[in-house]
Motif scaffolding. Structure first.
Motif, PDB file in Angstrom:
ATOM      1  N   LEU A 116       1.209  -1.284   0.380  1.00  0.00           N
ATOM      2  CA  LEU A 116       0.411  -0.171  -0.088  1.00  0.00           C
ATOM      3  C   LEU A 116       0.314   0.904  -0.378  1.00  0.00           C
ATOM      4  N   GLY A 117       0.800   2.087  -1.144  1.00  0.00           N
ATOM      5  CA  GLY A 117       0.822   3.103  -0.889  1.00  0.00           C
ATOM      6  C   GLY A 117      -0.001   4.770  -0.498  1.00  0.00           C
ATOM      7  N   LEU A 118       0.923   6.063   0.110  1.00  0.00           N
ATOM      8  CA  LEU A 118      -0.434   6.884   0.887  1.00  0.00           C
ATOM      9  C   LEU A 118      -1.130   6.211   1.879  1.00  0.00           C
ATOM     10  N   ASN A 119      -0.662   5.153   3.091  1.00  0.00           N
ATOM     11  CA  ASN A 119      -1.062   4.248   3.882  1.00  0.00           C
ATOM     12  C   ASN A 119      -1.242   5.345   5.119  1.00  0.00           C
ATOM     13  N   TYR A 120      -0.762   6.485   5.268  1.00  0.00           N
ATOM     14  CA  TYR A 120      -0.520   7.617   6.410  1.00  0.00           C
ATOM     15  C   TYR A 120      -0.960   8.623   5.866  1.00  0.00           C
ATOM     16  N   MET A 144       2.019  -2.844   4.394  1.00  0.00           N
ATOM     17  CA  MET A 144       0.822  -1.605   4.885  1.00  0.00           C
ATOM     18  C   MET A 144       0.799  -0.078   4.599  1.00  0.00           C
ATOM     19  N   GLY A 145       2.403  -0.172   4.704  1.00  0.00           N
ATOM     20  CA  GLY A 145       2.433   1.605   3.953  1.00  0.00           C
ATOM     21  C   GLY A 145       3.326   2.496   5.220  1.00  0.00           C
ATOM     22  N   THR A 146       3.699   2.849   4.356  1.00  0.00           N
ATOM     23  CA  THR A 146       4.986   3.930   5.753  1.00  0.00           C
ATOM     24  C   THR A 146       4.275   5.764   5.947  1.00  0.00           C
ATOM     25  N   GLU A 186      11.615   3.589   4.149  1.00  0.00           N
ATOM     26  CA  GLU A 186       9.964   3.376   4.377  1.00  0.00           C
ATOM     27  C   GLU A 186       9.599   2.566   5.726  1.00  0.00           C
ATOM     28  N   GLY A 187       9.860   2.187   6.633  1.00  0.00           N
ATOM     29  CA  GLY A 187       9.108   1.586   7.295  1.00  0.00           C
ATOM     30  C   GLY A 187       8.028   1.016   7.280  1.00  0.00           C
ATOM     31  N   GLU A 188       7.560  -0.625   7.079  1.00  0.00           N
ATOM     32  CA  GLU A 188       6.112  -0.407   7.611  1.00  0.00           C
ATOM     33  C   GLU A 188       5.699  -1.203   7.947  1.00  0.00           C
TER      34      GLU A 188
END
Length: 285
Positions: A80-84, A245-247, A128-130
């Motif tokens: 997933l991108g842009l999930n925060y 799950m995104g960063t 990118e920590g995820e």
């Protein structure tokens, strides 16, 4: 956890600071978490039960082994991108109304302690920590209420991104799939050891000891349950699939000046109750 045992992969069960070599106890046991999950919903409990009667020579200090990615026999790696919310904002983009989805290949994965590679063709390697969720039960058209019953456990990921290649096309696939750029580990933690959906956990990234990302898993736009439900509208989620799950905000690309990972750096991603994923950065030969 999966570890290197004299050049062969072994499956281990960590209990405190000790490691039980499950492959020694059961030589035919697959040394890959996804393959263990494919053996059925009770296999994790059965393996955990082996610790009580295991002989002393099957134990070793957990810190003495070289770890490998928890799985390399993965099905789909769905990211997933842009999930925060704050990460979408720092990228100059709106909060997505639907998950931004891309795929990774297993050839991009490296385990805890192994180098993430800066490629020959670019110096724009970003961290990118995820959070990673493992699918443990196959399903399609899964409801949100049922979704977490399909999650077997979790781990930590560093979605190393080659930013100039990522932005060469509208789709991010190439920039997210360079060999040796996806740090993964240190181990698999079963879902019953964490809050439902791994919510409320602190996620942080440190580069050379400096804190560069700091958030809570509560800050996701689409949490684990909603992601499972939405993805399963279009595809069958199978045992052994991974959801990355995104960063959070704080990536190197948006800093002034940009903060790229370079050979000799150490990048650490920590998630509360899941451990610390540590990778040195090396230059591709």
């Amino acid at each position: 956890m999966v570890f290197d045992n004299a050049g062969k992969k072994s499956l281990g069960l960590r209990v405190g600071d000790r490691l039980l070599d499950l492959t020694q106890l059961e030589p035919n046991q697959p040394a890959d978490v996804a393959d263990v999950l494919r053996q059925g919903p009770n296999e994790l409990d059965r393996l955990a039960g082996l610790a009580g009667g295991a002989p002393k020579n099957a134990w070793r200090p957990a810190g003495d082994v070289a770890l490998l990615p928890p799985t390399m026999r993965v099905g789909k790696i769905i990211c997933l991108g842009l999930n925060y919310i704050d990460h979408a904002a720092e990228a100059g983009l709106q909060k997505p109304d639907y998950p931004v989805v891309f795929l990774r290949a297993a050839t991009s994965l490296v385990g805890h302690g192994h180098p993430m590679m800066r490629p020959r063709c670019s110096d724009k390697l970003d961290y990118e920590g995820e959070l990673v969720a493992f699918i443990g039960k196959t399903g399609r058209h899964i409801t949100r209420d049922e979704a977490l019953s399909h999650i077997a456990g979790y781990s930590v990921f560093n979605d190393g991104s080659i930013r100039d290649y990522q932005t060469r096309t509208p789709q991010w696939t190439v920039g997210k799939n360079f060999d040796g750029t996806g740090g993964f580990g240190p181990e698999f933690v079963s879902a019953d050891e964490l809050p439902p959906g791994a919510k409320g956990l602190t996620i942080q990234t440190r580069l050379n000891g400096h804190l560069v990302q700091d958030a809570k898993t509560d800050d996701m736009v689409f949490d684990v349950a909603e992601t499972v439900a939405l993805l399963s509208e279009c595809m069958t989620l199978e045992v052994g699939d991974l959801l990355v799950m995104g960063t959070p905000s704080g990536i190197g690309a948006v800093r002034k000046p940009p903060l790229w990972m370079k050979p000799g750096d150490i990048c650490e991603v920590s998630i509360e109750r899941l451990g610390v994923l540590r990778n040195p950065i090396a230059q591709e030969a």
